[in-house]
Design a protein around this motif. Sequence first.
Motif, PDB file in Angstrom:
ATOM      1  N   GLU A 262      66.287  98.887  29.190  1.00  0.00           N
ATOM      2  CA  GLU A 262      64.850  98.640  29.407  1.00  0.00           C
ATOM      3  C   GLU A 262      64.036  98.902  28.138  1.00  0.00           C
ATOM      4  OE1 GLU A 262      63.868 100.851  32.937  1.00  0.00           O
ATOM      5  OE2 GLU A 262      65.048  99.500  34.198  1.00  0.00           O
ATOM      6  N   GLY A 263      64.536  98.360  27.035  1.00  0.00           N
ATOM      7  CA  GLY A 263      63.811  98.439  25.769  1.00  0.00           C
ATOM      8  C   GLY A 263      63.994  99.737  24.999  1.00  0.00           C
ATOM      9  N   LYS A 264      64.705 100.691  25.579  1.00  0.00           N
ATOM     10  CA  LYS A 264      64.892 101.973  24.894  1.00  0.00           C
ATOM     11  C   LYS A 264      66.335 102.125  24.440  1.00  0.00           C
ATOM     12  CE  LYS A 264      61.274 104.274  27.489  1.00  0.00           C
ATOM     13  NZ  LYS A 264      61.008 105.041  28.698  1.00  0.00           N
ATOM     14  N   VAL A 265      66.473 102.634  23.201  1.00  0.00           N
ATOM     15  CA  VAL A 265      67.809 102.817  22.634  1.00  0.00           C
ATOM     16  C   VAL A 265      68.263 104.249  22.926  1.00  0.00           C
ATOM     17  CG1 VAL A 265      69.174 102.821  20.502  1.00  0.00           C
ATOM     18  CG2 VAL A 265      67.330 101.154  20.808  1.00  0.00           C
ATOM     19  N   TYR A 266      69.463 104.379  23.502  1.00  0.00           N
ATOM     20  CA  TYR A 266      69.921 105.707  23.923  1.00  0.00           C
ATOM     21  C   TYR A 266      71.126 106.223  23.141  1.00  0.00           C
ATOM     22  CZ  TYR A 266      66.703 105.710  27.842  1.00  0.00           C
ATOM     23  OH  TYR A 266      65.561 105.727  28.610  1.00  0.00           O
ATOM     24  N   ALA A 267      71.646 105.443  22.225  1.00  0.00           N
ATOM     25  CA  ALA A 267      72.774 105.927  21.426  1.00  0.00           C
ATOM     26  C   ALA A 267      72.822 105.164  20.124  1.00  0.00           C
ATOM     27  CB  ALA A 267      74.088 105.741  22.183  1.00  0.00           C
ATOM     28  N   VAL A 268      73.317 105.825  19.093  1.00  0.00           N
ATOM     29  CA  VAL A 268      73.478 105.163  17.790  1.00  0.00           C
ATOM     30  C   VAL A 268      74.900 105.445  17.315  1.00  0.00           C
ATOM     31  CG1 VAL A 268      72.638 105.008  15.424  1.00  0.00           C
ATOM     32  CG2 VAL A 268      71.031 105.479  17.269  1.00  0.00           C
ATOM     33  N   PRO A 269      75.613 104.400  16.893  1.00  0.00           N
ATOM     34  CA  PRO A 269      76.986 104.617  16.440  1.00  0.00           C
ATOM     35  C   PRO A 269      77.046 105.057  14.984  1.00  0.00           C
ATOM     36  CG  PRO A 269      76.487 102.287  16.423  1.00  0.00           C
ATOM     37  CD  PRO A 269      75.241 102.986  16.887  1.00  0.00           C
ATOM     38  N   THR A 270      78.078 105.815  14.648  1.00  0.00           N
ATOM     39  CA  THR A 270      78.282 106.155  13.229  1.00  0.00           C
ATOM     40  C   THR A 270      79.353 105.252  12.619  1.00  0.00           C
ATOM     41  OG1 THR A 270      79.857 107.855  13.877  1.00  0.00           O
ATOM     42  CG2 THR A 270      77.608 108.582  13.414  1.00  0.00           C
TER      43      THR A 270
ATOM     44  N   TYR B 211      74.807  99.779  39.137  1.00  0.00           N
ATOM     45  CA  TYR B 211      73.644  99.431  38.318  1.00  0.00           C
ATOM     46  C   TYR B 211      73.939  98.186  37.478  1.00  0.00           C
ATOM     47  CZ  TYR B 211      70.624  99.239  34.316  1.00  0.00           C
ATOM     48  OH  TYR B 211      69.793  98.771  33.343  1.00  0.00           O
ATOM     49  N   LYS B 212      73.025  97.218  37.528  1.00  0.00           N
ATOM     50  CA  LYS B 212      73.178  96.001  36.726  1.00  0.00           C
ATOM     51  C   LYS B 212      71.906  95.818  35.900  1.00  0.00           C
ATOM     52  CE  LYS B 212      74.459  94.216  40.749  1.00  0.00           C
ATOM     53  NZ  LYS B 212      75.188  95.222  41.480  1.00  0.00           N
ATOM     54  N   PRO B 213      72.035  95.805  34.579  1.00  0.00           N
ATOM     55  CA  PRO B 213      70.833  95.675  33.763  1.00  0.00           C
ATOM     56  C   PRO B 213      70.214  94.284  33.901  1.00  0.00           C
ATOM     57  CG  PRO B 213      72.779  95.606  32.373  1.00  0.00           C
ATOM     58  CD  PRO B 213      73.259  95.842  33.763  1.00  0.00           C
ATOM     59  N   ALA B 214      68.963  94.190  33.470  1.00  0.00           N
ATOM     60  CA  ALA B 214      68.284  92.892  33.520  1.00  0.00           C
ATOM     61  C   ALA B 214      69.002  91.917  32.596  1.00  0.00           C
ATOM     62  CB  ALA B 214      66.838  93.072  33.057  1.00  0.00           C
ATOM     63  N   THR B 215      68.844  90.638  32.872  1.00  0.00           N
ATOM     64  CA  THR B 215      69.488  89.608  32.050  1.00  0.00           C
ATOM     65  C   THR B 215      69.171  89.844  30.568  1.00  0.00           C
ATOM     66  OG1 THR B 215      69.271  88.081  33.874  1.00  0.00           O
ATOM     67  CG2 THR B 215      69.636  87.102  31.706  1.00  0.00           C
ATOM     68  N   MET B 216      70.227  89.829  29.764  1.00  0.00           N
ATOM     69  CA  MET B 216      70.046  90.194  28.361  1.00  0.00           C
ATOM     70  C   MET B 216      69.870  88.956  27.467  1.00  0.00           C
ATOM     71  SD  MET B 216      72.392  92.729  26.058  1.00  0.00           S
ATOM     72  CE  MET B 216      73.879  91.802  26.003  1.00  0.00           C
ATOM     73  N   GLY B 217      70.613  87.893  27.798  1.00  0.00           N
ATOM     74  CA  GLY B 217      70.612  86.726  26.911  1.00  0.00           C
ATOM     75  C   GLY B 217      71.268  87.069  25.588  1.00  0.00           C
ATOM     76  N   VAL B 218      71.035  86.252  24.585  1.00  0.00           N
ATOM     77  CA  VAL B 218      71.627  86.524  23.269  1.00  0.00           C
ATOM     78  C   VAL B 218      70.788  87.585  22.565  1.00  0.00           C
ATOM     79  CG1 VAL B 218      72.352  85.515  21.065  1.00  0.00           C
ATOM     80  CG2 VAL B 218      72.410  84.128  23.147  1.00  0.00           C
ATOM     81  N   PRO B 219      71.377  88.731  22.205  1.00  0.00           N
ATOM     82  CA  PRO B 219      70.581  89.760  21.525  1.00  0.00           C
ATOM     83  C   PRO B 219      70.055  89.258  20.198  1.00  0.00           C
ATOM     84  CG  PRO B 219      72.750  90.598  22.127  1.00  0.00           C
ATOM     85  CD  PRO B 219      72.776  89.127  22.348  1.00  0.00           C
ATOM     86  N   LYS B 220      68.819  89.621  19.935  1.00  0.00           N
ATOM     87  CA  LYS B 220      68.207  89.163  18.664  1.00  0.00           C
ATOM     88  C   LYS B 220      68.773  89.967  17.485  1.00  0.00           C
ATOM     89  CE  LYS B 220      65.379  86.194  20.532  1.00  0.00           C
ATOM     90  NZ  LYS B 220      66.271  85.760  21.554  1.00  0.00           N
TER      91      LYS B 220
END
Lengths: 291, 438
Positions: B134-142, B429-438
Amino acid sequence: MKQRQRFFIFTMLSPALLLYGLFVLLPAVNAFRYSLLRWDGLGKPVFIGIQNFVKVFSSASDFGVALKHNIFLTVVPGVFTLSISLYFAYIIHQKVKGARLFRIAFFFPNVISSVAVTLLWILIYSTTDVGLLNHIRKIWFHLPAYAYTQSANLLWALVPMTVWTAVGFYMVLFLAAMENIPESLYEAARLDGAGPARLFQNITIPLMWDVLTTGIIFLVVAGLKAFDAIWIMENGRPTSFTHTLSTLMYSKVFEEYDIGRGTAIAVVLFFLVLGTTLIFRRLLQRERLEY
Amino acid sequence: MNRAIIIFIGSLLMLTGCSYQPKSTDGQITIEVAIFEGGYGLDWHRSIARQYEKLHPNISINLWGDPRVDEKLKPRVLRRNPPDIASSSLPFWKLVVANKLYPLNEELYTAAYGQNMSWRDTIQHGVLADNTYEGKVYAVPTNLSAWVCWYDKKQFDAHGWKVPADWGEFMKLCAQIKADGVAPLAFQGKYPIYAWAVLLSLYQRLVPLEQWYEMQDLKPGAFTSPEFIHAARLIQEMSTKYYENGALAMTHTESQLEWVNGRAAMCFCGLWLKNEMKNATPAGFEMRCFAVPPVEGGKGDPHAVYAGGAEQFFVFSEAQHPKEAADFLKFMLSKDSAHSYIQKLDTLSPVIDSVKGITISPELKSAVDVLDASTRIFSDRLSGLYLEFAKNDLPDALSDLVSGKSTPEQFGTKLENAVERVRRNPEIYKPATMGVPK
């Protein structure tokens, strides 16, 4: 019993009872509670009644397939284990040459941990250069490697391993029972003209029936609880070819974080083991023979 | 009887022990960092922690790792006493939905360490898409990983084998390798999921990205579409003809050992392969890689690469110091930290241009070439979102496909049915349709 004695017994037993209560009884009672919840172990649990049990028994569930695998692992290795261990116990009871050595040798796999036994058989079955069976196939028969531990073949590959591990224990169990039968009974039968087969059928088996019943129940319980060998051979990723009730329960809880459904399987497994044990005891019950 | 009660309570106290956590009163902050201790170890993380402490004298980092970190974290998450930040394979989406993670958006738009741009702008495009809810980033990979086909250049040169330009050439190459007496492909058969990324890559080669992402958004009929069945057929043809004999019973290490020992010529795997096999790789082995080849006549981007973030770090919403923990995570992804990460661990970082200006191994260079030649990256999130599908249905169906037990059509139907169960289950839980990530 005097009050002082009662106090002493309670004092001595309290640490053990406490441990048993905390680590066995309490988790067992909790498992019944969890089976009525929808809970992923991270968020808040929600009470959903018997829905987890409905899902466990639904057509889309793997429960039926897993139960079939348990039945396979009870019946097939069980029949071999019982026949071979009875045969070995009988032969050793006849005091064949080297009986003592055989008794130790056959019992040996039983003292190795199940993890070590499984790792040993993984090497025997390996499709790489270290695999004993595939090496024999290649060198002696010029055959390509066979994937014994591939999921689709694994249950059959477990049969020799299970039998090899279990035979020693049951042999010792049956041998102890045979050695308790008075020799005079065999002598009297021999005087009446009974041969070895008749002696076995009419004296040995009836007089060790209680122990044989216990052995069968042990095998049934072991088959229903099968877990470690499959888990190790499948590297923690059992498939629909190999899941048993225990591996399915573990996967639901620890892989899919569906604690409610996992514990529902555990509850069903508990009643299955209890029910099967009682049924077998009833079916195999015979009049006790005194001698 | 009173004495008995005292003994009983004494036993209880002995068993339960006492939990005490000292709390700082002098303005000193301690950030607790829990890390999955795997192939990359903890040395790099520790060195970064010490650097961070020098930069922020009021902060000390309590960093610990364990191969079974999940088991240690679970009870603490339940007790609402998690560490500040962690990298583990706890189910990310379940944590997000249960509101257990701290959104990193605010920190992502602050200035990056050592660069004149926001932290978000320093990270490779696309890798944060899978961690966004929902527009919020919850993890960042190293870590940045990609799915490629590995080979030994020395062996290829000795036999005159050439890196294929498309799937047709790849299959011809396999036939040639087999004719030369070497198994064309090693396969981690005990984990059929290793075939999933190759299958998804082939499917991507066949369809436009919009269609590829429709599958990710659970569009009905995606798994039974002619293109997906075609991709499955290509996988089955490859597996039944060219997987090494007995590969379906091999673990990842067994099959990869076959490859480094030259008994199999190629191996599809992620970029961690070099690290995973570093102690078993013989001297003179020239590890190189190429992208999953494009399929002739396919409508998909022939230069996209299946890649994404790995070693994901997340900050717990119930952490003692979430802001400071997020700042430490930002420091872990500074350009300097990324340089040392790449050089010490011989792997890639999601920090943009982090390989520029530093010396890297030829193996890593080969992977960088694949990514440099790519137009974009794409990755799967079905396996992270839908655990029963990922842990049960998918490996079973893949196992049947690669062993030839089910036809590509049956495989597609199995997956479509499994996904239909996901669609119909309101508890998942199913997230909203994502489409092609920008």
